[in-house]
Design a protein around this motif. Sequence first.
Motif, short mmCIF file in Angstrom:
data_model
loop_
_atom_site.label_atom_id
_atom_site.label_comp_id
_atom_site.label_asym_id
_atom_site.label_seq_id
_atom_site.Cartn_x
_atom_site.Cartn_y
_atom_site.Cartn_z
N MET A 158 0.82 -1.21 0.00
CA MET A 158 0.00 0.00 0.00
C MET A 158 0.85 1.26 0.00
SD MET A 158 -2.94 -1.13 -0.40
CE MET A 158 -3.72 0.50 -0.37
N VAL A 159 1.96 1.25 0.75
CA VAL A 159 2.84 2.42 0.78
C VAL A 159 3.42 2.68 -0.61
CG1 VAL A 159 5.05 3.31 1.63
CG2 VAL A 159 3.42 2.30 3.23
N ILE A 160 3.97 1.64 -1.23
CA ILE A 160 4.55 1.79 -2.56
C ILE A 160 3.50 2.18 -3.57
CG2 ILE A 160 5.88 0.68 -4.37
CD1 ILE A 160 7.41 1.20 -1.79
N PHE A 161 2.31 1.59 -3.47
CA PHE A 161 1.22 1.91 -4.39
C PHE A 161 0.83 3.38 -4.30
CE2 PHE A 161 -3.45 2.49 -4.51
CZ PHE A 161 -3.61 2.45 -5.88
N VAL A 162 0.67 3.89 -3.08
CA VAL A 162 0.27 5.28 -2.90
C VAL A 162 1.34 6.22 -3.45
CG1 VAL A 162 -0.18 7.08 -1.18
CG2 VAL A 162 -1.24 4.83 -0.93
N ILE A 163 2.62 5.94 -3.14
CA ILE A 163 3.70 6.78 -3.65
C ILE A 163 3.72 6.76 -5.17
CG2 ILE A 163 6.21 7.04 -3.80
CD1 ILE A 163 6.39 5.98 -0.96
N LEU A 165 1.30 6.05 -7.26
CA LEU A 165 0.12 6.68 -7.83
C LEU A 165 0.22 8.20 -7.77
CD1 LEU A 165 -2.59 5.85 -9.10
CD2 LEU A 165 -3.63 6.11 -6.83
N VAL A 166 0.68 8.71 -6.63
CA VAL A 166 0.83 10.16 -6.49
C VAL A 166 1.86 10.69 -7.49
CG1 VAL A 166 1.64 12.01 -4.97
CG2 VAL A 166 0.09 10.26 -4.08
N MET A 167 3.02 10.03 -7.56
CA MET A 167 4.07 10.49 -8.46
C MET A 167 3.66 10.37 -9.92
SD MET A 167 6.33 11.58 -6.42
CE MET A 167 7.66 11.89 -7.55
N THR A 168 2.80 9.41 -10.23
CA THR A 168 2.30 9.28 -11.61
C THR A 168 1.60 10.54 -12.07
OG1 THR A 168 2.07 6.87 -11.49
CG2 THR A 168 0.66 8.01 -13.06
N PHE A 169 0.88 11.19 -11.15
CA PHE A 169 0.09 12.36 -11.52
C PHE A 169 0.82 13.68 -11.34
CE2 PHE A 169 -3.27 9.21 -10.95
CZ PHE A 169 -4.09 9.48 -12.04
N VAL A 170 1.86 13.71 -10.51
CA VAL A 170 2.50 14.99 -10.22
C VAL A 170 3.80 15.21 -11.00
CG1 VAL A 170 1.52 15.06 -7.90
CG2 VAL A 170 3.83 14.15 -8.22
N ARG A 171 4.41 14.14 -11.51
CA ARG A 171 5.67 14.29 -12.23
C ARG A 171 5.42 14.44 -13.74
NH1 ARG A 171 9.85 16.22 -10.28
NH2 ARG A 171 11.02 15.24 -11.97
N PRO A 172 6.25 15.24 -14.42
CA PRO A 172 6.13 15.35 -15.88
C PRO A 172 6.72 14.13 -16.56
CG PRO A 172 7.99 16.67 -15.10
CD PRO A 172 7.29 16.13 -13.87
N ILE A 240 13.45 0.58 0.33
CA ILE A 240 12.44 0.37 -0.71
C ILE A 240 11.82 1.69 -1.13
CG2 ILE A 240 10.17 -0.61 -1.18
CD1 ILE A 240 10.95 -2.98 0.58
N ILE A 241 11.42 2.50 -0.16
CA ILE A 241 10.75 3.75 -0.47
C ILE A 241 11.67 4.71 -1.21
CG2 ILE A 241 9.70 5.81 0.56
CD1 ILE A 241 8.59 3.97 2.75
N ILE A 242 12.94 4.80 -0.73
CA ILE A 242 13.89 5.71 -1.38
C ILE A 242 14.14 5.29 -2.82
CG2 ILE A 242 16.31 6.44 -1.41
CD1 ILE A 242 16.20 6.38 1.66
N LEU A 243 14.33 4.00 -3.06
CA LEU A 243 14.59 3.52 -4.41
C LEU A 243 13.39 3.72 -5.32
CD1 LEU A 243 16.66 0.33 -3.61
CD2 LEU A 243 17.44 2.31 -4.91
N VAL A 244 12.19 3.49 -4.77
CA VAL A 244 10.99 3.69 -5.57
C VAL A 244 10.82 5.16 -5.93
CG1 VAL A 244 8.48 3.59 -5.54
CG2 VAL A 244 9.80 1.65 -4.76
N ILE A 245 11.02 6.06 -4.95
CA ILE A 245 10.90 7.49 -5.22
C ILE A 245 11.94 7.90 -6.26
CG2 ILE A 245 11.18 9.79 -4.24
CD1 ILE A 245 10.00 8.73 -1.66
N PHE A 246 13.19 7.40 -6.10
CA PHE A 246 14.25 7.73 -7.05
C PHE A 246 13.86 7.32 -8.46
CE2 PHE A 246 17.95 6.21 -9.45
CZ PHE A 246 18.68 7.38 -9.54
N GLY A 247 13.32 6.13 -8.59
CA GLY A 247 12.93 5.65 -9.91
C GLY A 247 11.77 6.43 -10.47
N LEU A 248 10.80 6.76 -9.63
CA LEU A 248 9.63 7.47 -10.10
C LEU A 248 9.91 8.91 -10.48
CD1 LEU A 248 6.98 6.03 -7.64
CD2 LEU A 248 7.07 5.67 -10.09
N LEU A 249 11.05 9.45 -10.00
CA LEU A 249 11.42 10.81 -10.36
C LEU A 249 11.97 10.87 -11.78
CD1 LEU A 249 13.08 12.12 -7.09
CD2 LEU A 249 10.85 12.74 -8.02
N GLY A 250 12.43 9.74 -12.29
CA GLY A 250 13.01 9.72 -13.62
C GLY A 250 11.95 9.63 -14.69
N ARG A 251 12.40 9.72 -15.94
CA ARG A 251 11.48 9.56 -17.06
C ARG A 251 11.20 8.09 -17.28
NH1 ARG A 251 12.85 12.58 -22.42
NH2 ARG A 251 10.80 11.72 -22.82
#
Length: 253
Positions: A158-163, A165-172, A240-251
């Motif tokens: 759930m934590v990874i899913f929420v992060i 999902l949020v990053m999907t909509f806020v990142r270009p 896990i959270i740091i790596l997921v955020i790092f990946g989601l920040l990229g293109r």
Amino acid sequence: MFLRTESFKEFLRFYPIVSTLVAIHLILWMLIDLFQFGFALDWLHAGIGLNIAISSGEYWRLVTPIFLHNGLGHAFFNSFSLVLFGPALEQMLGKTKFIVTYLFAGIIGNAATYLFNPDSYIPHLGASGAIFGIFGVYLFMVAYRKNMIDQANSQIVMVIFVIGLVMTFVRPNINILGHIGGLAGGFFLAPFVLKNARPFSIWRNSRTTNQGDVSFNPNRWKKSRFPWKKILTYLLWGGIIILVIFGLLGRMT
């Protein structure tokens, strides 16, 4: 469930589909980005997701973008996510159902991208839609098959899913339709592929132990007051959270 303790050799033997997919990601990245072979660049141009080309009959582009990535960071993050979250599902579903689920979710993500904008010239690529499909299956477990996933792992999902999902909509530069389509594809396919699937607790300790192996005494650490278990848990969650955020920040798609 998501903490990998196998050796490299054991990982290859226990999770052949995940291992093959990761190998494809990295080999294609090396051929296209690192070595820039001409034939590999031709593959990239012919296989990248391009809606206007799909409208012209190039339907293979609904499948091929799943295996292509935009640089090392993109390939590494998607491969890391697959190594982290794919093995448990591969063991529960079996090889055939797992690869069907993975490809189905990826195709649905690409199909959603196409259907909502069939005349687009904007290219897209990456395994993110398929990986979101894996999360879709886990979300179905959390909601409807609680016997197949414990509370701690449900919280991680759930934590990874929420992060994500949020990053999907806020990142270009994120293919929103690809992510949501893949997630929906995995979720709706879940009740079919989870039929007769084995809960994690049945197979996670299935490896046999030789009689000559040193046994583990579960009480050996009780004398220690240092909270090793809690610290390791925090480190795992944090990593896990740091790596997921790092990946989601990229293109990525």
